[in-house]
Every structure is written in structure tokens, then in C-alpha cells.
Design a protein around this motif. Sequence first.
Motif, PDB file in Angstrom:
ATOM      1  N   ARG A  26       8.823   7.221   2.611  1.00  0.00           N
ATOM      2  CA  ARG A  26       7.672   6.637   1.927  1.00  0.00           C
ATOM      3  C   ARG A  26       7.923   5.141   1.760  1.00  0.00           C
ATOM      4  NH1 ARG A  26       9.074   7.741  -4.108  1.00  0.00           N
ATOM      5  NH2 ARG A  26      11.278   8.185  -3.872  1.00  0.00           N
ATOM      6  N   SER A  27       6.984   4.472   1.116  1.00  0.00           N
ATOM      7  CA  SER A  27       7.064   3.020   1.008  1.00  0.00           C
ATOM      8  C   SER A  27       8.354   2.569   0.328  1.00  0.00           C
ATOM      9  CB  SER A  27       5.875   2.511   0.205  1.00  0.00           C
ATOM     10  OG  SER A  27       6.116   1.175  -0.210  1.00  0.00           O
ATOM     11  N   HIS A  29       8.664   0.200  -1.469  1.00  0.00           N
ATOM     12  CA  HIS A  29       8.353  -0.253  -2.828  1.00  0.00           C
ATOM     13  C   HIS A  29       8.290   0.904  -3.817  1.00  0.00           C
ATOM     14  CE1 HIS A  29       7.819  -4.155  -1.173  1.00  0.00           C
ATOM     15  NE2 HIS A  29       6.853  -3.757  -0.372  1.00  0.00           N
ATOM     16  N   GLU A  30       8.176   2.125  -3.320  1.00  0.00           N
ATOM     17  CA  GLU A  30       8.302   3.298  -4.188  1.00  0.00           C
ATOM     18  C   GLU A  30       9.752   3.744  -4.280  1.00  0.00           C
ATOM     19  OE1 GLU A  30       5.712   6.513  -3.086  1.00  0.00           O
ATOM     20  OE2 GLU A  30       4.107   5.135  -2.493  1.00  0.00           O
ATOM     21  N   ASP A  34      12.796   3.926  -7.627  1.00  0.00           N
ATOM     22  CA  ASP A  34      13.232   5.303  -7.865  1.00  0.00           C
ATOM     23  C   ASP A  34      14.731   5.490  -7.681  1.00  0.00           C
ATOM     24  OD1 ASP A  34      10.762   6.155  -8.540  1.00  0.00           O
ATOM     25  OD2 ASP A  34      10.408   7.385  -6.756  1.00  0.00           O
ATOM     26  N   CYS A  98      14.127   3.032   4.854  1.00  0.00           N
ATOM     27  CA  CYS A  98      12.925   3.767   4.457  1.00  0.00           C
ATOM     28  C   CYS A  98      11.942   3.716   5.627  1.00  0.00           C
ATOM     29  CB  CYS A  98      12.271   3.131   3.237  1.00  0.00           C
ATOM     30  SG  CYS A  98      13.338   3.105   1.797  1.00  0.00           S
ATOM     31  N   GLU A 100       7.642   4.134   6.467  1.00  0.00           N
ATOM     32  CA  GLU A 100       6.257   4.471   6.211  1.00  0.00           C
ATOM     33  C   GLU A 100       5.485   3.975   7.411  1.00  0.00           C
ATOM     34  OE1 GLU A 100       3.092   3.842   2.611  1.00  0.00           O
ATOM     35  OE2 GLU A 100       4.283   2.158   3.259  1.00  0.00           O
ATOM     36  N   TYR A 189      14.865  -4.825  -8.377  1.00  0.00           N
ATOM     37  CA  TYR A 189      14.726  -3.844  -9.446  1.00  0.00           C
ATOM     38  C   TYR A 189      16.076  -3.598 -10.094  1.00  0.00           C
ATOM     39  CZ  TYR A 189      10.399  -2.907  -6.936  1.00  0.00           C
ATOM     40  OH  TYR A 189       9.193  -3.041  -6.302  1.00  0.00           O
TER      41      TYR A 189
END
Length: 201
Positions: A26-27, A29-30, A34, A98, A100, A189
Amino acid sequence: MAQTPKPADPAVPRLGKPLKRSFFDRSVHEVAPDLIGATLLVDGVGGLIVEVEAYHHLDPAAHSFRGPTSRNRVMFGPAGFAYVYRSYGIHWCVNFVCEEEGSASAVLIRALQPTHGLAAMRRRRGLQDERALCSGPGKLCEALGITIKHNELPLDQPPLALHARTARPETIVGVRIGITKAIDLPWRYGWKGSRYLSKPF
DNA sequence: CGACAGATTCCCT
DNA sequence: GGGAATCTGTCGA
């Protein structure tokens, strides 16, 4: 007299369930936020992820921005693999790939709170201060023994292991560190208030 | 092909 | 705060 940690020592938290490679499908940015609070282990040595940065293929600061090369090719493959590269000719840095829709993105792991294998980390780093063991992308690779040998290895198979967080930490967002392009993007993050960050937010 | 910047860290001042 | 260590990719001659 130093005490030997016991299994019940709260400083060695219980591990969450193993993360599967699909976690990274997935992205970026997600995935990046996480990952804060997840545990990274290499041959059983590692700790809690407290700081990461997201890099996306449309982002001029990303290694994948100009297309595949011999160094970054793993970024253009499937998600859930390690991208390890040499930084400034001296240090190693590790990313989690990652994906996407072929986005060629990755999360740079920038700092850990050491929890497992402190003695091995101190030996590799040649210092005692727990806060200095993994408080930077090059530092944590040295502490965990990560080198180019780990490039392109799957994140859910030995010697690598990732465990889900057991509680959701309070996270903080900021601009990325040490780059000169796209410096204003808030894609760093961190675990708010952690003492193990590479730099304050 | 040479020059140089870079997702860094350490040691010195 | 400044400089060195020295690998990899990019750009200009």
C-alpha cells in the motif's frame, strides 16, 4: 552492580505478531506512520522503530526518482523487501520497499529504541550509551549488523523479522533530515517524546 | 572520464 | 560548528 534483565522485565516488551510482506502492499505514506512502534530484529537483535521517513518515486529526494539503477533496483520490485545502500561511502542505511501500483517507494528506517541483544549492539558499535546505539540510520545498521548482504532480502524471513506493535504510540510528523531536495515535505514520522530519535522534531 | 553531491557519523575546535 | 572518511550515481567536458 548491574542486573541481568529477566524475561518479565518490562524493558523487554512482548513482541506482537509477525508482519507479513503484504503489510507493505500500500502507499508508503500509510506504511511509514504504521511502522512506528513495530519491532525490527536481525538475527534476534534490534528494537522498536521510533523514527522513519517516506520516499516516493515522484519525490526528487528519492533514490528511485531517476529510474532504476544497479543500486536501487529492489525499489522497483515487489513490496516487503529490504533496500540497503551505502551512504557517504561509509555507512549502510536500510529501507523497507512499499508498492502501490509500481510506485517504487520505500521507508527509510532512521532510529530504534534498543530492546533485544543490547550486548551485541554495544560490541558492534563500540560504545555503551543505549541512547546512541541506534539513534540514526547508519548507527542502527551497524548495531544490527545490516550490510549489503541484506539488500533484497524478504522482510518476513530470517535473518530479518518484523513484529507488529502491541500498542499504538503517539506519533509526530516533521520534515525530513539531511536532504537538499523537496526539503519541505512533511514525510518524517516519529514516536512522540522518544529519547531514541536521531534528532528532535 | 573527471568532478562533485549525497537519505551520515565521528572527532576536533 | 566544521571537516574528514570514501561509495554510488549523475552531469558536464
